[in-house]
Design a protein around this motif. Structure first.
Motif, PDB file in Angstrom:
ATOM      1  N   UNK A   1      -7.533 -32.540  35.517  1.00 46.93           N
ATOM      2  CA  UNK A   1      -7.460 -32.111  36.916  1.00 46.93           C
ATOM      3  C   UNK A   1      -6.158 -32.575  37.557  1.00 46.93           C
ATOM      4  N   UNK A   2      -5.827 -31.923  38.653  1.00 44.72           N
ATOM      5  CA  UNK A   2      -4.678 -32.282  39.467  1.00 44.72           C
ATOM      6  C   UNK A   2      -5.209 -32.681  40.832  1.00 44.72           C
TER       7      UNK A   2
ATOM      8  N   UNK B   1      14.906 -28.705  39.138  1.00 48.41           N
ATOM      9  CA  UNK B   1      13.879 -29.045  38.155  1.00 48.41           C
ATOM     10  C   UNK B   1      12.578 -29.406  38.858  1.00 48.41           C
ATOM     11  N   UNK B   2      11.443 -29.083  38.249  1.00 42.68           N
ATOM     12  CA  UNK B   2      10.166 -29.430  38.879  1.00 42.68           C
ATOM     13  C   UNK B   2       9.946 -30.944  38.912  1.00 42.68           C
ATOM     14  N   UNK B   3       9.227 -31.387  39.939  1.00 43.53           N
ATOM     15  CA  UNK B   3       8.855 -32.799  40.014  1.00 43.53           C
ATOM     16  C   UNK B   3       7.780 -33.090  38.971  1.00 43.53           C
ATOM     17  N   UNK B   4       7.803 -34.290  38.403  1.00 46.00           N
ATOM     18  CA  UNK B   4       6.795 -34.690  37.429  1.00 46.00           C
ATOM     19  C   UNK B   4       5.677 -35.457  38.122  1.00 46.00           C
ATOM     20  N   UNK B   5       4.427 -35.065  37.824  1.00 49.98           N
ATOM     21  CA  UNK B   5       3.259 -35.712  38.413  1.00 49.98           C
ATOM     22  C   UNK B   5       2.249 -36.017  37.314  1.00 49.98           C
ATOM     23  N   UNK B   6       1.387 -36.958  37.603  1.00 51.55           N
ATOM     24  CA  UNK B   6       0.331 -37.327  36.661  1.00 51.55           C
ATOM     25  C   UNK B   6      -0.883 -36.443  36.872  1.00 51.55           C
ATOM     26  N   UNK B   7      -1.424 -35.957  35.787  1.00 55.30           N
ATOM     27  CA  UNK B   7      -2.717 -35.276  35.815  1.00 55.30           C
ATOM     28  C   UNK B   7      -3.767 -36.346  35.535  1.00 55.30           C
ATOM     29  N   UNK B   8      -5.030 -36.002  35.781  1.00 53.94           N
ATOM     30  CA  UNK B   8      -6.127 -36.929  35.497  1.00 53.94           C
ATOM     31  C   UNK B   8      -6.986 -36.336  34.393  1.00 53.94           C
ATOM     32  N   UNK B   9      -7.548 -37.189  33.572  1.00 57.11           N
ATOM     33  CA  UNK B   9      -8.437 -36.748  32.498  1.00 57.11           C
ATOM     34  C   UNK B   9      -9.798 -37.392  32.704  1.00 57.11           C
ATOM     35  N   UNK B  10     -10.842 -36.614  32.452  1.00 54.96           N
ATOM     36  CA  UNK B  10     -12.214 -37.112  32.556  1.00 54.96           C
ATOM     37  C   UNK B  10     -13.086 -36.252  31.647  1.00 54.96           C
TER      38      UNK B  10
ATOM     39  N   UNK C   1      -0.989 -12.740  35.742  1.00 54.36           N
ATOM     40  CA  UNK C   1      -2.178 -13.397  35.194  1.00 54.36           C
ATOM     41  C   UNK C   1      -2.121 -14.919  35.277  1.00 54.36           C
ATOM     42  N   UNK C   2      -1.294 -15.450  36.165  1.00 54.05           N
ATOM     43  CA  UNK C   2      -1.205 -16.906  36.314  1.00 54.05           C
ATOM     44  C   UNK C   2      -2.445 -17.423  37.032  1.00 54.05           C
ATOM     45  N   UNK C   3      -3.179 -18.344  36.405  1.00 56.68           N
ATOM     46  CA  UNK C   3      -4.338 -18.926  37.092  1.00 56.68           C
ATOM     47  C   UNK C   3      -3.898 -19.731  38.321  1.00 56.68           C
ATOM     48  N   UNK C   4      -4.522 -19.480  39.457  1.00 54.03           N
ATOM     49  CA  UNK C   4      -4.248 -20.246  40.666  1.00 54.03           C
ATOM     50  C   UNK C   4      -4.962 -21.585  40.526  1.00 54.03           C
TER      51      UNK C   4
ATOM     52  N   UNK D   1     -11.051 -28.305  36.924  1.00 57.77           N
ATOM     53  CA  UNK D   1     -10.553 -28.410  35.554  1.00 57.77           C
ATOM     54  C   UNK D   1      -9.523 -27.332  35.260  1.00 57.77           C
ATOM     55  N   UNK D   2      -8.433 -27.744  34.629  1.00 61.84           N
ATOM     56  CA  UNK D   2      -7.426 -26.806  34.161  1.00 61.84           C
ATOM     57  C   UNK D   2      -7.907 -26.175  32.861  1.00 61.84           C
ATOM     58  N   UNK D   3      -7.410 -24.999  32.521  1.00 62.42           N
ATOM     59  CA  UNK D   3      -7.850 -24.366  31.277  1.00 62.42           C
ATOM     60  C   UNK D   3      -7.376 -25.140  30.053  1.00 62.42           C
TER      61      UNK D   3
END
Length: 135
Positions: free
Chosen positions: A40-41, A22-31, A72-75, A81-83
């Protein structure tokens, strides 16, 4: 006997995460960037976006889910900023933004990456968009 039971229990508890795919869970940031919500990551390395989910808390009908196919996966790049794939964040509401990634290996091979998420609220203050992480 008591020692064997204790040892077995500790062994089972500590080995549960070995070979866990399973993938590790991480916090994203919001601004706020300009007049838009920006997710953002901070620690993304060699990852591409495979799945995205954005939903308004308390209104299940106001959500968007997107699966990105291999070509078509965004790198992803740290601190970019994420889409938001056209999702409209409105003042006075709260949202959950979740993303799953795949790791890009040698020869462009793909493996399970990480999961990122952030829960946040949006409002305006003197006409300026504001956000706050509420996790």
């Amino acid at each position: 006997m008591k020692g064997k039971i204790t040892f077995s229990s500790v062994l089972l508890l500590t080995s549960c995460h070995l070979n866990d795919t399973r993938p590790e869970n991480h916090r994203a940031k919001v601004s706020v960037l300009g007049e838009s919500v920006c997710i953002t990551l901070t620690d993304s390395k060699n990852e591409a976006l495979s799945q995205l989910s954005i939903n308004e808390i308390g209104h299940v009908q106001n959500r968007v889910d997107k699966i990105f196919f291999r070509q078509k996966m965004p790198v992803l790049h740290a601190n970019e900023c994420l889409p938001s794939i056209g999702f409209n964040f409105e003042a006075g509401k709260s949202y959950v933004y979740s993303a799953n990634t795949l790791r890009i290996g040698e020869g462009q091979s793909r493996k399970n990456g990480n999961s990122y998420s952030v829960t946040f609220s949006v409002w305006t203050d003197e006409g300026r968009l504001q956000v706050k992480d509420i996790n």
